[in-house]
Design an enzyme around this catalytic site. Sequence first.
Site, mmCIF file in Angstrom:
data_model
loop_
_atom_site.group_PDB
_atom_site.id
_atom_site.type_symbol
_atom_site.label_atom_id
_atom_site.label_comp_id
_atom_site.label_asym_id
_atom_site.label_seq_id
_atom_site.Cartn_x
_atom_site.Cartn_y
_atom_site.Cartn_z
ATOM 1 N N HIS A 1 0.804 -1.223 0.000
ATOM 2 C CA HIS A 1 0.000 0.000 0.000
ATOM 3 C C HIS A 1 0.838 1.275 0.000
ATOM 4 C CE1 HIS A 1 -3.806 -2.051 0.396
ATOM 5 N NE2 HIS A 1 -3.369 -2.725 1.436
ATOM 6 N N ARG B 1 5.875 -6.566 3.943
ATOM 7 C CA ARG B 1 4.616 -7.000 3.326
ATOM 8 C C ARG B 1 4.749 -6.785 1.827
ATOM 9 N NH1 ARG B 1 -1.379 -5.442 5.273
ATOM 10 N NH2 ARG B 1 -0.738 -3.262 4.982
ATOM 11 N N ASP C 1 15.837 -11.723 0.857
ATOM 12 C CA ASP C 1 17.249 -11.557 0.546
ATOM 13 C C ASP C 1 17.827 -10.253 1.117
ATOM 14 O OD1 ASP C 1 17.399 -13.959 -0.757
ATOM 15 O OD2 ASP C 1 17.496 -13.137 -2.789
ATOM 16 N N GLU D 1 -7.961 -12.002 4.630
ATOM 17 C CA GLU D 1 -8.558 -10.677 4.513
ATOM 18 C C GLU D 1 -9.986 -10.691 3.984
ATOM 19 O OE1 GLU D 1 -5.439 -7.651 3.275
ATOM 20 O OE2 GLU D 1 -4.691 -9.466 2.301
ATOM 21 N N ASP E 1 -9.984 -5.176 5.476
ATOM 22 C CA ASP E 1 -10.366 -5.926 4.286
ATOM 23 C C ASP E 1 -11.502 -6.895 4.585
ATOM 24 O OD1 ASP E 1 -8.701 -5.089 2.020
ATOM 25 O OD2 ASP E 1 -7.044 -5.685 3.286
#
Length: 252
Positions: free
Chosen positions: A46, A71, A85, A149, A175
């Site tokens: 987001h 996220r 990584d 969600e 959500d």
Amino acid sequence: MPTHTLRKRLQDGETSVGTIQVVDSPQVSEAIGVAGMDFVIFDQEHGPLTAETSLAMAAAAQVGGAEPIVRVRTNAEHEIQRALDIGSAGVMIPQVETQADAKAAVNAARFAPLGERGLSQYVRAGEYAGMNEYTKRQNEETTLIVQIEGERGVENVQEIVAVEGIDVIFLGPYDISSSLGIPGQVHDSEVRELMAEVCDVAANSETIVGTFADDTEMAQQWIEAGAQFVAIGVAAAHLTWQLESVVDAIDR
């Protein structure tokens, strides 16, 4: 690089609290840790954050004492691999609705024999020059969080928690409220009932529950309901609210 301990603390039954960061600022990441938060979630879903910006933020958060979680935008192998990584303590996968979604997340986040994560130890997670037992350590220390969600995810929660390799089931109240046709009404009884249902399933399967809370009162309610991993608000909002309170307190 400090040893990632969030997964072990959660497995030991501890409750961890943190916040979400959407602004590109290593200093904010470090301050979140200095403030005493256990983790910070870099929200690439987001916000404008990328793997490149998140790398510097992860380093800063760890200096401050907070575990960085990324996220990702989608449940895609290349996104999950890059998120890990860069040396993050874990990865959060949005919109997990089925057992197949959950298995795909595990496959991308875990090295063989637990999954098929692509291997290069010459990255920040491998301290750039590689380390002994790199894949084993990553599998042991990486926290894998999948987000439920919507109604479909709740309906399939039994199958999702049965997937080996998932550490946290994270409930997205906003959500979920949207999926129920009442967007933003996170305190509505329908939302709370669905979330409580998942908490019960998770408790019976010894799976850790996480969630988002707007404030400390909401966070405490879900901790009492069994949530161990709680993201409280968004860092930019905390800053805005604090500055507003300062402005409101001044008589001009």
